[in-house]
Scaffold this motif. Structure first.
Motif, PDB file in Angstrom:
ATOM      1  N   GLU A 228       5.492  11.271  -9.885  1.00  0.00           N
ATOM      2  CA  GLU A 228       5.319  12.177 -11.020  1.00  0.00           C
ATOM      3  C   GLU A 228       5.260  13.627 -10.566  1.00  0.00           C
ATOM      4  N   LYS A 229       4.651  13.881  -9.391  1.00  0.00           N
ATOM      5  CA  LYS A 229       4.552  15.253  -8.884  1.00  0.00           C
ATOM      6  C   LYS A 229       5.924  15.784  -8.486  1.00  0.00           C
ATOM      7  N   LEU A 230       6.750  14.930  -7.878  1.00  0.00           N
ATOM      8  CA  LEU A 230       8.074  15.363  -7.450  1.00  0.00           C
ATOM      9  C   LEU A 230       9.064  15.446  -8.607  1.00  0.00           C
ATOM     10  N   GLY A 231       8.871  14.589  -9.597  1.00  0.00           N
ATOM     11  CA  GLY A 231       9.866  14.448 -10.649  1.00  0.00           C
ATOM     12  C   GLY A 231      10.890  13.410 -10.223  1.00  0.00           C
ATOM     13  N   ALA A 232      11.329  12.591 -11.171  1.00  0.00           N
ATOM     14  CA  ALA A 232      12.229  11.490 -10.842  1.00  0.00           C
ATOM     15  C   ALA A 232      13.543  11.978 -10.253  1.00  0.00           C
ATOM     16  N   ARG A 233      14.011  13.142 -10.680  1.00  0.00           N
ATOM     17  CA  ARG A 233      15.290  13.669 -10.220  1.00  0.00           C
ATOM     18  C   ARG A 233      15.301  13.887  -8.707  1.00  0.00           C
ATOM     19  N   ARG A 234      14.177  14.328  -8.143  1.00  0.00           N
ATOM     20  CA  ARG A 234      14.089  14.512  -6.693  1.00  0.00           C
ATOM     21  C   ARG A 234      13.553  13.274  -5.988  1.00  0.00           C
ATOM     22  N   ALA A 235      12.614  12.579  -6.635  1.00  0.00           N
ATOM     23  CA  ALA A 235      11.970  11.440  -5.977  1.00  0.00           C
ATOM     24  C   ALA A 235      12.949  10.307  -5.692  1.00  0.00           C
ATOM     25  N   LEU A 236      13.967  10.137  -6.529  1.00  0.00           N
ATOM     26  CA  LEU A 236      14.887   9.020  -6.342  1.00  0.00           C
ATOM     27  C   LEU A 236      15.694   9.157  -5.048  1.00  0.00           C
ATOM     28  N   PRO A 237      16.409  10.277  -4.790  1.00  0.00           N
ATOM     29  CA  PRO A 237      17.111  10.375  -3.497  1.00  0.00           C
ATOM     30  C   PRO A 237      16.165  10.470  -2.314  1.00  0.00           C
ATOM     31  N   TYR A 238      15.055  11.221  -2.450  1.00  0.00           N
ATOM     32  CA  TYR A 238      14.112  11.336  -1.340  1.00  0.00           C
ATOM     33  C   TYR A 238      13.531   9.960  -0.987  1.00  0.00           C
ATOM     34  N   GLY A 239      13.224   9.179  -2.017  1.00  0.00           N
ATOM     35  CA  GLY A 239      12.705   7.842  -1.772  1.00  0.00           C
ATOM     36  C   GLY A 239      13.690   6.987  -0.990  1.00  0.00           C
ATOM     37  N   CYS A 240      14.985   7.106  -1.314  1.00  0.00           N
ATOM     38  CA  CYS A 240      16.001   6.348  -0.571  1.00  0.00           C
ATOM     39  C   CYS A 240      15.988   6.708   0.913  1.00  0.00           C
TER      40      CYS A 240
ATOM     41  N   GLY B 279      11.867   4.083   7.125  1.00  0.00           N
ATOM     42  CA  GLY B 279      11.014   2.917   7.321  1.00  0.00           C
ATOM     43  C   GLY B 279      11.782   1.735   7.882  1.00  0.00           C
ATOM     44  N   LEU B 280      12.994   1.505   7.372  1.00  0.00           N
ATOM     45  CA  LEU B 280      13.823   0.409   7.885  1.00  0.00           C
ATOM     46  C   LEU B 280      14.167   0.628   9.362  1.00  0.00           C
ATOM     47  N   ALA B 281      14.404   1.888   9.743  1.00  0.00           N
ATOM     48  CA  ALA B 281      14.691   2.188  11.152  1.00  0.00           C
ATOM     49  C   ALA B 281      13.490   1.847  12.034  1.00  0.00           C
ATOM     50  N   MET B 282      12.291   2.137  11.554  1.00  0.00           N
ATOM     51  CA  MET B 282      11.090   1.788  12.320  1.00  0.00           C
ATOM     52  C   MET B 282      10.916   0.278  12.425  1.00  0.00           C
TER      53      MET B 282
ATOM     54  N   GLY C 248       8.478   2.503   4.782  1.00  0.00           N
ATOM     55  CA  GLY C 248       9.433   1.857   3.897  1.00  0.00           C
ATOM     56  C   GLY C 248       8.850   1.617   2.517  1.00  0.00           C
ATOM     57  N   GLY C 249       7.586   1.192   2.474  1.00  0.00           N
ATOM     58  CA  GLY C 249       6.922   0.993   1.192  1.00  0.00           C
ATOM     59  C   GLY C 249       6.791   2.298   0.425  1.00  0.00           C
ATOM     60  N   LEU C 250       6.491   3.385   1.131  1.00  0.00           N
ATOM     61  CA  LEU C 250       6.395   4.700   0.489  1.00  0.00           C
ATOM     62  C   LEU C 250       7.726   5.069  -0.173  1.00  0.00           C
ATOM     63  N   GLY C 251       8.822   4.883   0.580  1.00  0.00           N
ATOM     64  CA  GLY C 251      10.139   5.175   0.023  1.00  0.00           C
ATOM     65  C   GLY C 251      10.484   4.275  -1.144  1.00  0.00           C
TER      66      GLY C 251
ATOM     67  N   LEU D 150       0.845  -1.200   0.000  1.00  0.00           N
ATOM     68  CA  LEU D 150       0.000   0.000   0.000  1.00  0.00           C
ATOM     69  C   LEU D 150       0.877   1.246   0.000  1.00  0.00           C
ATOM     70  N   GLY D 151       1.904   1.232   0.858  1.00  0.00           N
ATOM     71  CA  GLY D 151       2.838   2.356   0.883  1.00  0.00           C
ATOM     72  C   GLY D 151       3.548   2.527  -0.445  1.00  0.00           C
ATOM     73  N   SER D 152       3.933   1.416  -1.072  1.00  0.00           N
ATOM     74  CA  SER D 152       4.615   1.476  -2.361  1.00  0.00           C
ATOM     75  C   SER D 152       3.727   2.098  -3.435  1.00  0.00           C
ATOM     76  N   THR D 153       2.457   1.700  -3.452  1.00  0.00           N
ATOM     77  CA  THR D 153       1.522   2.271  -4.435  1.00  0.00           C
ATOM     78  C   THR D 153       1.375   3.770  -4.223  1.00  0.00           C
ATOM     79  N   ALA D 154       1.283   4.192  -2.953  1.00  0.00           N
ATOM     80  CA  ALA D 154       1.185   5.622  -2.658  1.00  0.00           C
ATOM     81  C   ALA D 154       2.449   6.354  -3.099  1.00  0.00           C
ATOM     82  N   GLY D 155       3.601   5.746  -2.847  1.00  0.00           N
ATOM     83  CA  GLY D 155       4.857   6.380  -3.259  1.00  0.00           C
ATOM     84  C   GLY D 155       4.945   6.554  -4.761  1.00  0.00           C
ATOM     85  N   GLN D 156       4.521   5.547  -5.503  1.00  0.00           N
ATOM     86  CA  GLN D 156       4.572   5.647  -6.962  1.00  0.00           C
ATOM     87  C   GLN D 156       3.626   6.719  -7.483  1.00  0.00           C
TER      88      GLN D 156
END
Length: 400
Positions: free
Chosen positions: A271-283, A289-292, A312-315, A261-267
């Protein structure tokens, strides 16, 4: 040449997306049932991860051998083949013939997912009118991740609250596959003049020189994100029933569902963020998420695990769609299909090898120690990738 035949009088891209979702749901259907198989067959947590990894082997094999096959024979024949593999997988699980048939079921499921990844995505996009291409792109992503999430949710609810816990989920999925076959039969073919079952021409691993600077960090981000998906679908049930002490299979299915569910929301946000920003922010969101998830294992808190799964799924969703968009844009047209298939090979390696490592670590460190080691390693990889992308952003033309 790609065309649409009788698109106005026949089902469109939502029907193709529904078929995609049904097919992908079958690949994660056994997730909450692994504990029951362990009780019945008496194998270890390491063997659970090996059974799961066989699925990724099937996906990778199909991507390498037949990743572009639907471009030649048409989308519908490949979709029918994918549904057939999914049905055969369900039959293997229904037979309850021990570990060999579990391996066979997972391998067939991998074949199905590998065929769906290319053919169903292409069918959804090609059946959409030009003004709805963006919506269709999200529909394909949502069908993929949403289907993967609905599999464990359906199986967990049926196994917990209905009879025949090791049979009814697969019977239900077989019924859905029949409906999916009817939909595929009604779908228009989008490949003009398809060939009649040409010989397979394995495409191997392709990364053209023009795309390598983009492919590297994008592939690392995909590897890290898919490692989390692998952990969720192969090992989370043992975490939930072990350190967290929750034995309700419906809860287990819901926890796994939350990652997708988080992954679907992240995807949907990429498009709104643009891949150039979404890629590092997603990381970086993936790291949070991994810390949680790690914190939930230490504190033994189920709500923290769910929050970590969602985060984590969102990222993962942000980084994955951005990475795929970037790789597709960077690759020259004549090598685009092969480059994307290679990207998916890296991603599905991430869903298998680290998870088998977790299974092996449980022998020496126990489930909690193995989970903490895994989350730390993946968090380091995702952090380094995110920092690299902040210091050396992707070129604007590749990042959207």
């Amino acid at each position: 040449m790609i065309v649409r035949h009788d698109a106005g009088r026949r089902p469109g891209y939502p029907a193709a997306a529904a078929v995609f979702a049904v097919g992908m749901a079958g690949t994660t259907l056994p997730t909450p049932l692994y504990g029951l198989y362990r009780q019945e067959l008496g194998f270890s947590e390491l063997m659970v991860t090996v059974v799961f990894a066989v699925y990724a082997v099937g996906v990778i094999a199909v991507l390498l051998l037949a990743g572009n096959y639907s471009d030649r024979v048409g989308r519908r024949p490949v979709l029918f083949a994918a549904l057939a593999f999914s049905a055969l997988s369900a039959v293997c699980f229904l037979s309850e013939g021990g570990l060999p048939l579990l391996f066979a079921g997972r391998l067939l499921s991998g074949f199905s997912a590998g065929l769906f990844s290319g053919a169903a995505t292409a069918a959804v996009l090609e059946l959409a009118p030009e003004e709805k291409k963006s919506r269709a792109g999200f529909a394909a992503a949502a069908a993929n991740m949403g289907g993967l999430g609905c599999g464990p949710l359906l199986a967990g609810i049926l196994a917990q609250y209905a009879p025949w816990p090791l049979s009814l989920p697969f019977l239900a999925h077989l019924a859905l596959l029949v409906v999916a076959c009817v939909l595929v039969a009604l779908l228009p073919e989008t490949v003009d003049h398809p060939e009649r079952w040409p010989r397979l021409t394995p495409q191997g691993v392709v990364v053209p020189s023009e795309a390598r600077s983009v492919f590297g960090p994008s592939a690392f981000a995909a590897f890290a994100g898919f490692s989390l998906l692998g952990l969720s679908t192969a090992v989370t049930p043992a975490f939930v029933s072990g350190p967290l002490g929750v034995t309700n299979l419906a809860v287990t299915g819901a926890v796994v569902f939350s990652v997708f569910l988080g992954s679907t929301a992240g995807q949907s946000l990429t498009e709104k963020l643009g891949a150039r920003r979404a890629l590092p922010y997603g990381c970086f969101v993936l790291v949070a998420g991994l810390a949680m998830v790690a914190g939930s294992l230490v504190a033994e808190l189920l709500p923290l695990l769910v929050a970590g799964a969602l985060c984590g799924g969102l990222g993962q969703g942000l980084a994955f769609r951005a990475a795929l968009t970037s790789v597709a844009a960077a690759a020259p047209a004549e090598h685009r299909g092969g480059t994307i298939s290679t990207f998916f090979v890296v991603a599905y390696t991430g869903i298998s090898l680290p998870v088998v490592g977790v299974g092996a670590l449980t022998v020496a460190l126990g489930l909690r120690g193995a989970g903490l080691t895994f989350t730390a390693c993946v968090a380091v990889l995702a952090s380094c990738t995110g920092v690299h992308l902040l210091r050396k952003p992707l070129p604007e033309q590749h990042g959207g």
